[in-house]
Design a protein around this motif. Structure first.
Motif, PDB file in Angstrom:
ATOM      1  N   GLN A  15       0.821  -1.200   0.000  1.00 60.00           N
ATOM      2  CA  GLN A  15       0.000   0.000   0.000  1.00 60.00           C
ATOM      3  C   GLN A  15       0.861   1.258   0.000  1.00 60.00           C
ATOM      4  OE1 GLN A  15      -2.746   1.484   3.386  1.00 60.00           O
ATOM      5  NE2 GLN A  15      -4.075   0.138   2.157  1.00 60.00           N
ATOM      6  N   THR A  16       1.920   1.256   0.807  1.00 61.59           N
ATOM      7  CA  THR A  16       2.826   2.406   0.851  1.00 61.59           C
ATOM      8  C   THR A  16       3.536   2.585  -0.486  1.00 61.59           C
ATOM      9  OG1 THR A  16       3.197   2.069   3.219  1.00 61.59           O
ATOM     10  CG2 THR A  16       4.810   3.411   2.046  1.00 61.59           C
ATOM     11  N   ALA A  17       4.006   1.486  -1.076  1.00 64.41           N
ATOM     12  CA  ALA A  17       4.700   1.560  -2.363  1.00 64.41           C
ATOM     13  C   ALA A  17       3.794   2.135  -3.444  1.00 64.41           C
ATOM     14  CB  ALA A  17       5.199   0.174  -2.769  1.00 64.41           C
ATOM     15  N   LEU A  18       2.545   1.693  -3.467  1.00 63.07           N
ATOM     16  CA  LEU A  18       1.606   2.160  -4.483  1.00 63.07           C
ATOM     17  C   LEU A  18       1.304   3.644  -4.300  1.00 63.07           C
ATOM     18  CD1 LEU A  18      -0.270   1.744  -6.839  1.00 63.07           C
ATOM     19  CD2 LEU A  18      -1.949   0.718  -5.276  1.00 63.07           C
ATOM     20  N   ARG A  19       1.098   4.066  -3.068  1.00 59.03           N
ATOM     21  CA  ARG A  19       0.798   5.481  -2.823  1.00 59.03           C
ATOM     22  C   ARG A  19       1.966   6.376  -3.207  1.00 59.03           C
ATOM     23  NH1 ARG A  19      -2.308   4.695   3.038  1.00 59.03           N
ATOM     24  NH2 ARG A  19      -4.320   4.069   2.135  1.00 59.03           N
ATOM     25  N   ILE A  20       3.187   5.922  -2.949  1.00 58.90           N
ATOM     26  CA  ILE A  20       4.357   6.719  -3.321  1.00 58.90           C
ATOM     27  C   ILE A  20       4.466   6.819  -4.836  1.00 58.90           C
ATOM     28  CG2 ILE A  20       6.892   6.772  -3.320  1.00 58.90           C
ATOM     29  CD1 ILE A  20       6.800   5.643  -0.482  1.00 58.90           C
ATOM     30  N   MET A  21       4.244   5.706  -5.544  1.00 54.07           N
ATOM     31  CA  MET A  21       4.309   5.753  -7.007  1.00 54.07           C
ATOM     32  C   MET A  21       3.274   6.718  -7.573  1.00 54.07           C
ATOM     33  SD  MET A  21       5.191   1.955  -8.529  1.00 54.07           S
ATOM     34  CE  MET A  21       4.058   0.989  -7.528  1.00 54.07           C
ATOM     35  N   LYS A  22       2.055   6.639  -7.089  1.00 55.26           N
ATOM     36  CA  LYS A  22       0.991   7.508  -7.610  1.00 55.26           C
ATOM     37  C   LYS A  22       1.270   8.982  -7.307  1.00 55.26           C
ATOM     38  CE  LYS A  22      -3.241   5.798  -6.917  1.00 55.26           C
ATOM     39  NZ  LYS A  22      -4.333   5.073  -6.231  1.00 55.26           N
ATOM     40  N   LYS A  23       2.017   9.220  -6.240  1.00 58.27           N
ATOM     41  CA  LYS A  23       2.356  10.590  -5.865  1.00 58.27           C
ATOM     42  C   LYS A  23       3.577  11.108  -6.629  1.00 58.27           C
ATOM     43  CE  LYS A  23       2.446  11.197  -1.475  1.00 58.27           C
ATOM     44  NZ  LYS A  23       2.933  11.149  -0.053  1.00 58.27           N
ATOM     45  N   GLU A  24       4.584  10.244  -6.832  1.00 58.23           N
ATOM     46  CA  GLU A  24       5.864  10.690  -7.369  1.00 58.23           C
ATOM     47  C   GLU A  24       5.954  10.625  -8.892  1.00 58.23           C
ATOM     48  OE1 GLU A  24       8.310  12.114  -5.756  1.00 58.23           O
ATOM     49  OE2 GLU A  24       7.323  11.952  -3.813  1.00 58.23           O
ATOM     50  N   LEU A  25       5.246   9.718  -9.532  1.00 61.93           N
ATOM     51  CA  LEU A  25       5.302   9.646 -10.996  1.00 61.93           C
ATOM     52  C   LEU A  25       4.577  10.846 -11.584  1.00 61.93           C
ATOM     53  CD1 LEU A  25       4.580   5.853 -11.663  1.00 61.93           C
ATOM     54  CD2 LEU A  25       6.789   6.992 -11.458  1.00 61.93           C
ATOM     55  N   GLU A  26       5.242  11.556 -12.481  1.00 62.48           N
ATOM     56  CA  GLU A  26       4.637  12.741 -13.106  1.00 62.48           C
ATOM     57  C   GLU A  26       3.707  12.290 -14.230  1.00 62.48           C
ATOM     58  OE1 GLU A  26       7.562  15.484 -14.449  1.00 62.48           O
ATOM     59  OE2 GLU A  26       8.515  15.692 -12.500  1.00 62.48           O
ATOM     60  N   LYS A  27       2.455  12.753 -14.188  1.00 61.80           N
ATOM     61  CA  LYS A  27       1.460  12.330 -15.163  1.00 61.80           C
ATOM     62  C   LYS A  27       1.180  13.420 -16.166  1.00 61.80           C
ATOM     63  CE  LYS A  27      -3.301  10.606 -15.549  1.00 61.80           C
ATOM     64  NZ  LYS A  27      -4.546  10.290 -14.813  1.00 61.80           N
ATOM     65  N   TYR A  28       1.150  13.044 -17.442  1.00 65.29           N
ATOM     66  CA  TYR A  28       0.834  13.952 -18.537  1.00 65.29           C
ATOM     67  C   TYR A  28      -0.347  13.362 -19.311  1.00 65.29           C
ATOM     68  CZ  TYR A  28       5.465  15.784 -17.487  1.00 65.29           C
ATOM     69  OH  TYR A  28       6.559  16.311 -16.837  1.00 65.29           O
ATOM     70  N   GLY A  29      -1.453  14.098 -19.347  1.00 64.01           N
ATOM     71  CA  GLY A  29      -2.651  13.608 -20.004  1.00 64.01           C
ATOM     72  C   GLY A  29      -2.494  13.493 -21.498  1.00 64.01           C
ATOM     73  N   TYR A  30      -3.275  12.590 -22.094  1.00 62.12           N
ATOM     74  CA  TYR A  30      -3.197  12.376 -23.544  1.00 62.12           C
ATOM     75  C   TYR A  30      -3.709  13.580 -24.297  1.00 62.12           C
ATOM     76  CZ  TYR A  30      -4.195  10.550 -28.196  1.00 62.12           C
ATOM     77  OH  TYR A  30      -4.242  10.369 -29.538  1.00 62.12           O
ATOM     78  N   GLN A  31      -2.968  13.945 -25.331  1.00 62.87           N
ATOM     79  CA  GLN A  31      -3.363  15.059 -26.204  1.00 62.87           C
ATOM     80  C   GLN A  31      -3.290  14.590 -27.644  1.00 62.87           C
ATOM     81  OE1 GLN A  31      -0.666  18.224 -25.241  1.00 62.87           O
ATOM     82  NE2 GLN A  31      -1.722  18.790 -23.361  1.00 62.87           N
ATOM     83  N   LYS A  32      -4.345  14.801 -28.400  1.00 63.78           N
ATOM     84  CA  LYS A  32      -4.358  14.389 -29.806  1.00 63.78           C
ATOM     85  C   LYS A  32      -3.534  15.359 -30.638  1.00 63.78           C
ATOM     86  CE  LYS A  32      -8.768  11.949 -29.708  1.00 63.78           C
ATOM     87  NZ  LYS A  32     -10.093  11.788 -30.326  1.00 63.78           N
TER      88      LYS A  32
END
Length: 463
Positions: free
Chosen positions: A446-463
């Motif tokens: 649970q801790t590993a997953l929360r850290i990944m979701k927080k630390e990975l930078e997300k860029y939304g899809y753009q056509k």
């Protein structure tokens, strides 16, 4: 605060990650050269000093490590039919975090034995035949391997009828019996073999890599580095109790010598008029393109994509592109460092590495006609519905145009048969923590997953 230290002994760098279990937060990261030729502890101590500069002095409650140092987990596998048992052996090996340095089908020859001995694998995986099916091939190969000095463990995971006979033939060698990787035609059973491979890695291979001298510091060395990344990606995709995942995904790790692709997806046909061809593939799949890399395997990118595409993406003339490629091949540590031409070339090469490796990983769809009318034949995984792409590796996470590069993993009309994702968000592993999170997830998912979701930078899809 309850800090935990996660260490990845890489072939080039030893990477350290500190997390706070109580806060579920990343405390800091650092890296130093892996001093595998002398004392791996030297590089580790240098990394710890750098980490302390960023986090302050920490008293770690636990320390876990993974390793790909000294070539990682090097395996050779042999099976019966290339498209069936040999492919099953390959999937089992790669899924265990191994690097395949040899893959054989049918009966081994004396020349094959010479190549096997020269390759010096860490483990040999011997498979062949469904349960109750062909025994001749696996027994022949066991007899051939028995003539070699007992320099590496042999995992037997073929026809169960022949397994114990193989063990007797290989008396004097270190032999492990596992359930058949393909007990029935078209049915995979690779997890028990993967677990055994990792167990051998822990008990025997880690000692050979010189890491046991650090047992006073480490709570455990859990797995090969690629297996840690695979585990992190499976957690990020599926989630765990109390924390949802992000859904089906692919992950791309472009290195200097190889490119690893991970897919977490069902991948089966979606339309009623589609026939599936070949072995059903596992939800969690890893492939390694040994000829695709940013420096040591730079020529593989050029050969796969063509120099014309390199020039088109980089804006360089063919003469200039070839000149710079030759320089990078000779000076594998060379970075753009503000050089606009080298940066343009690196962006082009990374884009084509992603495109080539994901195309090879993904399945294909072919149109055919039968008495029933138009039909489609799918081979491999259908990734068209995957909506998340995760990118890691130094050549990607430090690139200024990383999102543009990552989107070369998407479907292209130029390759209409390829079943690559149609559209996807991009997640960038800027802090290089995926292997560390795979380690952490063994005990603290649970801790590993929360850290990944927080630390990975997300860029939304753009056509």
């Amino acid at each position: 605060m309850r800090p935990v230290l996660l260490i990845d002994f890489g072939s080039t760098y030893t990477k350290l990650t500190a997390v706070d279990l109580d806060a579920g937060a990343l405390l800091g990261t650092a890296a130093a050269y892996t001093t595998v030729q002398t004392d791996v502890g030297d590089g580790l101590r240098e990394g710890l000093a750098r980490l302390e500069e960023r986090t302050g002095k920490l008293d770690f409650a636990e320390t876990f490590a993974c390793s790909s140092a000294a070539g990682g987990l090097r395996m050779i596998a042999s099976g019966l039919v290339p498209e069936l048992t040999s492919e099953a052996a390959k999937l089992a090996s790669l899924g265990a975090g191994a690097k395949i340095v040899g893959l054989y089908s049918f009966q081994l020859t004396e020349d094959d034995l010479a190549d096997i001995q020269a390759a010096k694998p860490d483990i040999f995986l011997l498979v062949g035949g469904t349960d109750g099916g062909n025994q001749e091939c696996i027994l022949h190969n066991a007899k051939m391997l028995a003539t070699l000095p007992p320099a590496f463990p042999i995992v037997v995971a073929g026809n169960r009828v022949a397994a114990r006979e193989c063990e007797r033939i290989l008396a004097g060698h270190e032999v492990y019996i596992c359930p058949n990787v393909m007990p029935k035609f078209g049915v995979l059973q690779i997890e028990p073999t993967q677990n055994k491979i990792r167990e051998i890695f822990l008990s025997r291979i880690v000692q050979a890599k010189g890491l046991t001298q650090l047992t006073g510091l480490l709570s455990d060395i859990l797995m090969p580095t690629p297996a840690a990344v695979l585990q992190a990606m499976e957690l990020l995709s599926k989630g765990c109790e109390g924390e949802p995942g992000i859904g089906e995904l692919i992950a791309v790790d472009v290195g200097g010598a190889t490119t690893d692709i991970y897919s977490m997806a069902n991948g089966m046909p979606e339309q009623a008029n589609t026939v599936y061809k070949g072995l059903p593939e596992p939800f969690s799949k890893r492939t390694v393109e040994g000829d695709i890399g940013m420096r040591y395997s730079i020529q593989g990118i050029v050969e796969a994509a063509g120099i014309e595409r390199v020039c088109a993406l980089s804006g360089l003339t063919q003469e200039r592109a070839e000149e710079l490629i030759s320089r990078l091949r000779s000076h594998t540590d060379l970075l753009p460092d503000g050089d606009a031409e080298l940066e343009a070339l690196d962006n082009a090469l990374a884009s084509l590495a992603v495109e080539t490796a994901v195309t090879r990983h993904a399945g294909t769809m072919e149109e055919t006609y039968t008495l029933m009318g138009r039909t489609f034949v799918q081979s491999g995984k259908n990734l068209t519905g995957v909506r998340q792409i995760v990118v890691t590796g130094g050549s990607l996470i430090h690139a200024q145009r990383v999102v543009e590069i990552a989107r070369h993993a998407l479907y292209s009309p130029a390759q209409p048969a390829s079943l690559r994702p149609m559209e996807a968000d991009v997640w960038v592993d800027r802090s290089y923590i995926l292997a560390a999170m795979g380690l952490l997830s063994v005990h603290y998912p649970q801790t590993a997953l929360r850290i990944m979701k927080k630390e990975l930078e997300k860029y939304g899809y753009q056509k």
